[in-house]
Design a protein around this motif. Structure first.
Motif, mmCIF file in Angstrom:
data_model
loop_
_atom_site.group_PDB
_atom_site.id
_atom_site.type_symbol
_atom_site.label_atom_id
_atom_site.label_comp_id
_atom_site.label_asym_id
_atom_site.label_seq_id
_atom_site.Cartn_x
_atom_site.Cartn_y
_atom_site.Cartn_z
ATOM 1 N N ALA A 72 -8.778 111.766 -41.222
ATOM 2 C CA ALA A 72 -10.012 112.299 -40.621
ATOM 3 C C ALA A 72 -9.892 112.240 -39.102
ATOM 4 O O ALA A 72 -9.016 112.870 -38.543
ATOM 5 N N ASP A 73 -10.754 111.451 -38.451
ATOM 6 C CA ASP A 73 -10.689 111.411 -36.984
ATOM 7 C C ASP A 73 -9.956 110.172 -36.461
ATOM 8 O O ASP A 73 -9.916 109.925 -35.266
ATOM 9 N N LYS A 74 -9.335 109.392 -37.344
ATOM 10 C CA LYS A 74 -8.597 108.191 -36.932
ATOM 11 C C LYS A 74 -7.097 108.473 -36.998
ATOM 12 O O LYS A 74 -6.641 109.236 -37.841
ATOM 13 N N ALA A 75 -6.336 107.835 -36.107
ATOM 14 C CA ALA A 75 -4.886 108.036 -36.100
ATOM 15 C C ALA A 75 -4.160 106.706 -36.059
ATOM 16 O O ALA A 75 -4.643 105.737 -35.475
ATOM 17 N N ASP A 76 -3.000 106.670 -36.702
ATOM 18 C CA ASP A 76 -2.110 105.520 -36.635
ATOM 19 C C ASP A 76 -0.956 105.933 -35.733
ATOM 20 O O ASP A 76 -0.191 106.840 -36.064
ATOM 21 N N MET A 77 -0.887 105.324 -34.561
ATOM 22 C CA MET A 77 0.195 105.596 -33.622
ATOM 23 C C MET A 77 0.342 104.416 -32.674
ATOM 24 O O MET A 77 -0.550 103.579 -32.579
ATOM 25 N N ILE A 78 1.477 104.369 -31.994
ATOM 26 C CA ILE A 78 1.699 103.340 -30.979
ATOM 27 C C ILE A 78 1.632 104.011 -29.622
ATOM 28 O O ILE A 78 2.410 104.926 -29.340
ATOM 29 N N ILE A 79 0.685 103.568 -28.808
ATOM 30 C CA ILE A 79 0.584 104.044 -27.430
ATOM 31 C C ILE A 79 1.690 103.344 -26.640
ATOM 32 O O ILE A 79 1.781 102.123 -26.643
ATOM 33 N N LEU A 80 2.545 104.127 -25.989
ATOM 34 C CA LEU A 80 3.681 103.563 -25.254
ATOM 35 C C LEU A 80 3.278 103.188 -23.826
ATOM 36 O O LEU A 80 3.868 103.628 -22.849
ATOM 37 N N SER A 84 -2.558 99.671 -22.759
ATOM 38 C CA SER A 84 -3.466 100.273 -23.747
ATOM 39 C C SER A 84 -3.174 99.737 -25.132
ATOM 40 O O SER A 84 -2.051 99.864 -25.629
ATOM 41 N N ASP A 85 -4.172 99.126 -25.742
ATOM 42 C CA ASP A 85 -4.021 98.602 -27.091
ATOM 43 C C ASP A 85 -4.067 99.766 -28.075
ATOM 44 O O ASP A 85 -4.878 100.671 -27.935
ATOM 45 N N SER A 86 -3.197 99.747 -29.076
ATOM 46 C CA SER A 86 -3.108 100.856 -30.024
ATOM 47 C C SER A 86 -4.060 100.719 -31.205
ATOM 48 O O SER A 86 -3.868 101.338 -32.242
ATOM 49 N N LYS A 87 -5.109 99.912 -31.061
ATOM 50 C CA LYS A 87 -6.082 99.753 -32.149
ATOM 51 C C LYS A 87 -7.193 100.784 -32.008
ATOM 52 O O LYS A 87 -7.551 101.171 -30.899
ATOM 53 N N ASN A 88 -7.759 101.201 -33.109
ATOM 54 C CA ASN A 88 -8.921 102.082 -33.155
ATOM 55 C C ASN A 88 -8.748 103.342 -32.295
ATOM 56 O O ASN A 88 -9.443 103.546 -31.317
ATOM 57 N N ILE A 89 -7.807 104.188 -32.693
ATOM 58 C CA ILE A 89 -7.541 105.444 -31.988
ATOM 59 C C ILE A 89 -8.359 106.550 -32.646
ATOM 60 O O ILE A 89 -8.178 106.853 -33.827
ATOM 61 N N ILE A 90 -9.271 107.129 -31.879
ATOM 62 C CA ILE A 90 -10.198 108.151 -32.385
ATOM 63 C C ILE A 90 -9.779 109.515 -31.855
ATOM 64 O O ILE A 90 -9.633 109.703 -30.641
ATOM 65 N N LYS A 92 -10.367 113.385 -30.995
ATOM 66 C CA LYS A 92 -11.342 114.444 -30.740
ATOM 67 C C LYS A 92 -10.784 115.740 -31.319
ATOM 68 O O LYS A 92 -9.630 115.803 -31.744
ATOM 69 N N ASP A 93 -11.593 116.805 -31.328
ATOM 70 C CA ASP A 93 -11.236 118.039 -32.035
ATOM 71 C C ASP A 93 -9.862 118.608 -31.690
ATOM 72 O O ASP A 93 -9.056 118.856 -32.585
ATOM 73 N N GLU A 94 -9.579 118.843 -30.400
ATOM 74 C CA GLU A 94 -8.315 119.483 -30.025
ATOM 75 C C GLU A 94 -7.117 118.650 -30.459
ATOM 76 O O GLU A 94 -6.138 119.175 -30.971
ATOM 77 N N ALA A 95 -7.191 117.349 -30.253
ATOM 78 C CA ALA A 95 -6.090 116.467 -30.638
ATOM 79 C C ALA A 95 -5.916 116.444 -32.157
ATOM 80 O O ALA A 95 -4.793 116.476 -32.662
ATOM 81 N N ARG A 96 -7.021 116.404 -32.895
ATOM 82 C CA ARG A 96 -6.956 116.377 -34.358
ATOM 83 C C ARG A 96 -6.290 117.646 -34.890
ATOM 84 O O ARG A 96 -5.437 117.592 -35.772
ATOM 85 N N VAL A 97 -6.653 118.804 -34.335
ATOM 86 C CA VAL A 97 -6.059 120.072 -34.777
ATOM 87 C C VAL A 97 -4.561 120.069 -34.497
ATOM 88 O O VAL A 97 -3.758 120.437 -35.350
ATOM 89 N N PHE A 98 -4.161 119.630 -33.299
ATOM 90 C CA PHE A 98 -2.741 119.623 -32.942
ATOM 91 C C PHE A 98 -1.946 118.688 -33.860
ATOM 92 O O PHE A 98 -0.851 119.019 -34.303
ATOM 93 N N LEU A 99 -2.467 117.505 -34.143
ATOM 94 C CA LEU A 99 -1.727 116.497 -34.897
ATOM 95 C C LEU A 99 -1.748 116.711 -36.409
ATOM 96 O O LEU A 99 -0.999 116.061 -37.126
ATOM 97 N N THR A 100 -2.575 117.624 -36.886
ATOM 98 C CA THR A 100 -2.701 117.850 -38.330
ATOM 99 C C THR A 100 -1.363 118.124 -38.996
ATOM 100 O O THR A 100 -1.078 117.600 -40.066
ATOM 101 N N ASP A 101 -0.519 118.943 -38.386
ATOM 102 C CA ASP A 101 0.751 119.319 -39.010
ATOM 103 C C ASP A 101 1.954 118.567 -38.446
ATOM 104 O O ASP A 101 3.090 118.917 -38.729
ATOM 105 N N LYS A 102 1.720 117.534 -37.655
ATOM 106 C CA LYS A 102 2.838 116.804 -37.041
ATOM 107 C C LYS A 102 3.517 115.908 -38.070
ATOM 108 O O LYS A 102 2.878 115.325 -38.946
ATOM 109 N N GLU A 103 4.831 115.805 -37.915
ATOM 110 C CA GLU A 103 5.630 114.935 -38.780
ATOM 111 C C GLU A 103 5.456 113.475 -38.354
ATOM 112 O O GLU A 103 5.137 113.183 -37.204
#
Length: 198
Positions: A72-80, A84-90, A92-103
């Motif tokens: 949904a609107d949450k992501a599991d990733m490591i911010i390099l 910046s702590d990589s917990k609770n990454i929310i 927004k619309d543009e980012a969600r659309v872009f990441l939908t098909d990412k490997e």
């Protein structure tokens, strides 16, 4: 008969005047300068079109990350970024659309804003490579090594050319690493280079 001829002549003149007035070409507006069209031509400076670039909001911070998955609107990733702590990454619309098909294991560039809710990601795009400061944990096996940022561990594939040098690094030593997405889909990102003494 003369009156009829005069009347026809007057009507003919009026008709020509009306028709002539309606078919006149309007002069161009003096305020507007004609612009030569570049349609169908290559961009001479090989510059990207402004529409192709994501909008950069000055209130947003630019960071790189390794993307793993989203729900949904949450992501599991490591911010390099060690700030910046990589917990609770929310997302927004543009980012969600872009990441939908990412490997899985894709290296991405993000525009984020940190708030009391967590890290809000407003935009995302592919990153050619990413540089970060990370703690070296050690080899996971002959081809992979484990690193850590903000107490969150991740694994990178180690090219043959870097193995000997990486074996000389102490456990928990802070390194500046440069990584890139693996050419093999869903495989761990690749360590491209590293610097000691950071």
């Amino acid at each position: 008969m003369k009156k009829l001829t005069k009347l026809l002549a007057v009507l003919l003149v009026l008709g020509i005047m009306v028709t002539g007035c309606n078919n006149q070409i309007k002069p161009s507006e003096p305020d507007k300068i004609p612009v030569e069209s570049n349609e169908g031509q290559e961009n001479p400076d090989n510059q990207a079109n402004p529409e192709d670039e994501p909008t950069i909001n000055k209130d947003l911070k630019q960071v790189n990350a390794i993307f793993y998955s989203m729900d949904a609107d949450k992501a599991d990733m490591i911010i390099l970024d060690s700030n910046s702590d990589s917990k609770n990454i929310i997302l927004k619309d543009e980012a969600r659309v872009f990441l939908t098909d990412k490997e899985v294991n894709t290296v991405v560039s993000l525009q984020i804003k940190e708030s009391s809710k967590g890290i809000e990601v407003y935009n995302a795009k592919d990153a050619d490579k990413a540089t970060a400061k990370a703690k070296y944990i050690g080899f996971a096996d002959n081809n992979f090594a484990e690193f850590e940022i903000m107490n969150k561990a991740f694994v990178l594939q180690i090219p043959e050319a870097l193995k000997t040098e990486l074996e000389k690094v102490n456990t928990n030593e802070l390194l500046e690493i440069t990584i890139k997405t693996n050419e093999i889909p869903i495989a761990n990102p690749v360590l491209e280079s590293f610097k000691r003494g950071q």
